[in-house]
Write a protein that holds these residues in place. Structure first.
Motif, mmCIF file in Angstrom:
data_model
loop_
_atom_site.group_PDB
_atom_site.id
_atom_site.type_symbol
_atom_site.label_atom_id
_atom_site.label_comp_id
_atom_site.label_asym_id
_atom_site.label_seq_id
_atom_site.Cartn_x
_atom_site.Cartn_y
_atom_site.Cartn_z
ATOM 1 N N LEU A 283 0.308 -6.473 5.273
ATOM 2 C CA LEU A 283 -0.373 -5.319 4.674
ATOM 3 C C LEU A 283 -1.777 -5.683 4.204
ATOM 4 C CD1 LEU A 283 2.582 -3.940 2.501
ATOM 5 C CD2 LEU A 283 2.100 -3.533 4.931
ATOM 6 N N ASP A 284 -2.624 -4.646 4.114
ATOM 7 C CA ASP A 284 -3.974 -4.851 3.598
ATOM 8 C C ASP A 284 -3.989 -4.708 2.077
ATOM 9 O OD1 ASP A 284 -3.933 -2.105 3.012
ATOM 10 O OD2 ASP A 284 -4.988 -1.563 4.851
ATOM 11 N N ALA A 285 -5.180 -4.669 1.487
ATOM 12 C CA ALA A 285 -5.308 -4.611 0.029
ATOM 13 C C ALA A 285 -4.776 -3.311 -0.554
ATOM 14 C CB ALA A 285 -6.768 -4.807 -0.377
ATOM 15 N N ASN A 286 -4.603 -2.288 0.286
ATOM 16 C CA ASN A 286 -4.065 -1.009 -0.164
ATOM 17 C C ASN A 286 -2.573 -0.866 0.151
ATOM 18 O OD1 ASN A 286 -6.558 0.091 -1.177
ATOM 19 N ND2 ASN A 286 -7.199 0.256 0.971
ATOM 20 N N ASP A 287 -1.926 -1.986 0.442
ATOM 21 C CA ASP A 287 -0.493 -1.988 0.774
ATOM 22 C C ASP A 287 -0.177 -1.139 1.996
ATOM 23 O OD1 ASP A 287 0.149 -3.749 -1.180
ATOM 24 O OD2 ASP A 287 1.171 -2.325 -2.488
ATOM 25 N N SER B 75 -8.126 -9.955 5.727
ATOM 26 C CA SER B 75 -7.709 -8.550 5.665
ATOM 27 C C SER B 75 -6.232 -8.386 5.329
ATOM 28 C CB SER B 75 -8.010 -7.862 7.002
ATOM 29 O OG SER B 75 -7.324 -8.516 8.067
ATOM 30 N N ILE B 76 -5.456 -9.445 5.468
ATOM 31 C CA ILE B 76 -4.019 -9.375 5.156
ATOM 32 C C ILE B 76 -3.802 -9.936 3.754
ATOM 33 C CG2 ILE B 76 -1.691 -10.071 5.821
ATOM 34 C CD1 ILE B 76 -3.057 -8.140 7.757
ATOM 35 N N ALA B 77 -3.394 -9.051 2.838
ATOM 36 C CA ALA B 77 -3.226 -9.429 1.436
ATOM 37 C C ALA B 77 -1.771 -9.596 1.036
ATOM 38 C CB ALA B 77 -3.878 -8.378 0.537
ATOM 39 N N LYS B 78 -0.848 -9.163 1.878
ATOM 40 C CA LYS B 78 0.558 -9.205 1.489
ATOM 41 C C LYS B 78 1.440 -9.277 2.735
ATOM 42 C CE LYS B 78 1.993 -6.589 -1.910
ATOM 43 N NZ LYS B 78 2.415 -5.411 -2.721
ATOM 44 N N LEU B 79 2.510 -10.054 2.634
ATOM 45 C CA LEU B 79 3.560 -10.082 3.650
ATOM 46 C C LEU B 79 4.837 -9.556 3.016
ATOM 47 C CD1 LEU B 79 3.042 -13.620 5.278
ATOM 48 C CD2 LEU B 79 2.199 -11.420 6.116
ATOM 49 N N TYR C 161 2.230 -12.276 -1.752
ATOM 50 C CA TYR C 161 1.000 -11.520 -1.956
ATOM 51 C C TYR C 161 -0.056 -12.372 -2.654
ATOM 52 C CZ TYR C 161 2.997 -10.904 -6.657
ATOM 53 O OH TYR C 161 3.552 -11.121 -7.904
ATOM 54 N N ARG C 162 -1.329 -12.031 -2.348
ATOM 55 C CA ARG C 162 -2.472 -12.700 -2.972
ATOM 56 C C ARG C 162 -2.817 -11.998 -4.289
ATOM 57 N NH1 ARG C 162 -5.397 -12.732 2.351
ATOM 58 N NH2 ARG C 162 -5.528 -14.869 3.098
ATOM 59 N N ARG C 163 -3.066 -12.787 -5.330
ATOM 60 C CA ARG C 163 -3.589 -12.242 -6.589
ATOM 61 C C ARG C 163 -4.394 -13.335 -7.280
ATOM 62 N NH1 ARG C 163 0.309 -9.063 -10.540
ATOM 63 N NH2 ARG C 163 0.050 -7.560 -8.811
ATOM 64 N N ASP C 164 -5.616 -12.992 -7.658
ATOM 65 C CA ASP C 164 -6.513 -13.935 -8.336
ATOM 66 C C ASP C 164 -6.664 -15.233 -7.553
ATOM 67 O OD1 ASP C 164 -6.719 -12.085 -10.433
ATOM 68 O OD2 ASP C 164 -4.970 -12.932 -11.450
ATOM 69 N N GLY C 165 -6.743 -15.078 -6.242
ATOM 70 C CA GLY C 165 -6.981 -16.231 -5.388
ATOM 71 C C GLY C 165 -5.766 -17.111 -5.148
ATOM 72 N N HIS D 181 6.273 4.458 5.601
ATOM 73 C CA HIS D 181 5.976 4.200 4.188
ATOM 74 C C HIS D 181 4.759 3.308 4.035
ATOM 75 C CE1 HIS D 181 6.668 3.250 -0.049
ATOM 76 N NE2 HIS D 181 6.581 1.962 0.276
ATOM 77 N N PHE D 182 4.623 2.347 4.963
ATOM 78 C CA PHE D 182 3.492 1.431 4.897
ATOM 79 C C PHE D 182 2.302 1.900 5.728
ATOM 80 C CE2 PHE D 182 6.990 -1.604 3.836
ATOM 81 C CZ PHE D 182 6.565 -1.866 2.542
#
Length: 444
Positions: free
Chosen positions: A43-47, A89-93, A140-144, A165-166
């Motif tokens: 997923l991107d930064a907007n889930d 561009s991928i912020a979450k798996l 997921y990425r948060r604060d690096g 949903h995604f």
């Protein structure tokens, strides 16, 4: 390092867990006879799944750069993950599971997700009701920093509902995939990247004996590289076949072309090596199941033969018979099972191929193997055939792949054979399907 156990809703940094950025995420599910598909959404930064190439599942086994790769076996999905290879561009798996048919998540038994040797998240159907899908966990990425979250959230719909949903779009759907909120860009604006093709969630399961499906030729003709995969519950502990059962047979003499299939001297030498390997495995306490994959084939010019590990008749992909068996894993421990490849660009040379398997060791009957054959061709929905019948027979004719006027047709066979006296199961199967070969005892 002791593995940490997570409960639903718990989150933590990978660094605090002692995990690096390269590991396996293994999802083990007690399906209790149901069919469960496990997937990973990038997923991107907007889930949102703004790039459908980052949905890794049975019909798309890897992300574009290979940062996420799926390896499947009955009851288990293993994702090889390298977070450092993922684009920014991928912020979450997100790891999800969806159940097919009339069953719901409540029917599942004790299941789990493990992340390398760092953590384990146990869950089960008792955590859910009539939901058809569940978000199991996420990275997921948060604060690096990369973090892990044990989610365990159920959904009423199945895989297609999760996809929607995604923000993803299924092939054939009129819905448009959701995209991130556009950000201001300097002038001149960059050239837009073409949209990725929509994900196809189609999968074909041949449930009953005689069920069949036809594949479509690719543009310009041919079927590409056809992959036949046999997978099974290799870790199951079961008694071996009855001691009175002799070794399976390898094709013997058919005159000319078939004379090249085996040689007795080679068989005997190889048998000695096989016995040494088994003795070593026994000392290590291995008790897993070993199934062997093979096929009997007939070419359009009438030549017939066998492709299997017994007798070292592995075939050839570029030359006749245009069928090649991957090197046999003689330990029965390969995570991706056994694999056979058919040259679909030369399918006009092939009249038919009977795909079969036999129990080489470790199982008293087929019911404990949870075996499944998946036939995949480029651009086509995977065709799945389960080895869900039989009893104590050693041999199973699984599927027939045949050329009907240039059309590739797959039929579920589910025919089982057992040696009778001095007549091997191979020979009985040959007689049943009318190949007319001559036989002698062989070995891996």
């Amino acid at each position: 390092m002791n593995m940490t156990t997570y409960s639903r809703g718990q989150k933590g940094k990978l660094a605090d867990l002692g995990s690096g950025h390269v590991f396996n995420v293994d999802v083990e599910i007690a399906a209790n006879g149901a069919s469960v598909d496990v997937s990973c959404f990038g997923l991107d930064a907007n889930d949102k799944l703004s790039d459908d190439r980052y949905m890794v599942f049975y019909n798309q086994l890897a992300s574009p750069e290979g940062a996420v790769r799926l390896n499947q076996s009955p009851g288990r999905a293993s994702f090889a993950v390298n977070l450092d290879q993922l684009p920014a561009s991928i912020a979450k798996l997100v790891f999800v599971a969806a159940i097919d048919g009339a069953a719901s998540m409540r029917t599942l038994g004790a299941s789990s997700l493990t992340l390398g040797s760092a953590l384990r998240f146990p869950w089960s159907g008792a955590d859910f009701g009539d939901e058809k899908a569940v978000i199991v966990a996420e990275l997921y990425r948060r604060d690096g920093q990369w973090r892990f979250g044990a989610v365990g959230q159920g959904f009423a719909g199945g895989l297609s509902t999760l996809l929607a949903h995604f923000g993803g779009a299924e092939a054939g759907s009129s819905a448009k995939p959701a995209t991130p909120t556009p950000m201001p860009t300097p002038t001149p604006a960059p050239v837009a990247t073409p949209a990725a093709p929509r994900v196809s969630l189609s999968k074909i399961t041949l449930d009953k004996r005689g069920d069949k499906v036809s594949l479509d030729k690719r543009a310009g003709g041919g079927y590409g590289r056809i992959h036949v995969n046999l997978n099974w519950n290799q870790a199951a502990i079961a008694p071996p076949p009855a001691p009175s059962t002799p070794p399976p047979a390898a094709a013997a003499r058919g005159g000319g072309f078939l004379d090249r299939l085996t040689s007795m001297a080679g068989d005997l030498a190889h048998k000695a090596g096989e016995m040494a390997n088994k003795a070593q495995a026994s000392r290590k306490g291995r008790t897993g199941i070993d199934l062997d994959l093979g096929c009997m084939y007939e070419l359009t010019d009438g030549r017939r033969g066998l492709v299997q590990a017994l007798g070292n008749t592995f075939g050839d992909y570029e030359r006749d018979p245009f069928i090649k068996l991957d090197a046999d894993d003689r330990t029965g421990a390969a995570a991706n099972g056994e694999n056979l490849f058919i040259n679909g660009e030369r399918f006009d040379q092939i009249k038919r191929a009977v795909i079969f398997s036999f129990i080489y060791e470790g199982a008293a009957n087929w019911s404990v193997t949870n075996g499944v054959v998946t036939i995949t061709a480029p651009g086509q929905a995977p065709v799945e055939v389960k080895l869900d019948g039989g009893d104590r027979q050693i041999m199973c004719a699984i599927a027939l792949i045949e050329n009907r006027g240039g059309q590739l047709v797959i039929t579920k066979l589910a025919e089982y054979f057992q040696q009778q006296g001095t007549t091997s199961a191979h020979e009985l199967m040959d007689r049943h399907f009318g190949f007319g070969m001559r036989w002698k005892t062989g070995s891996k």
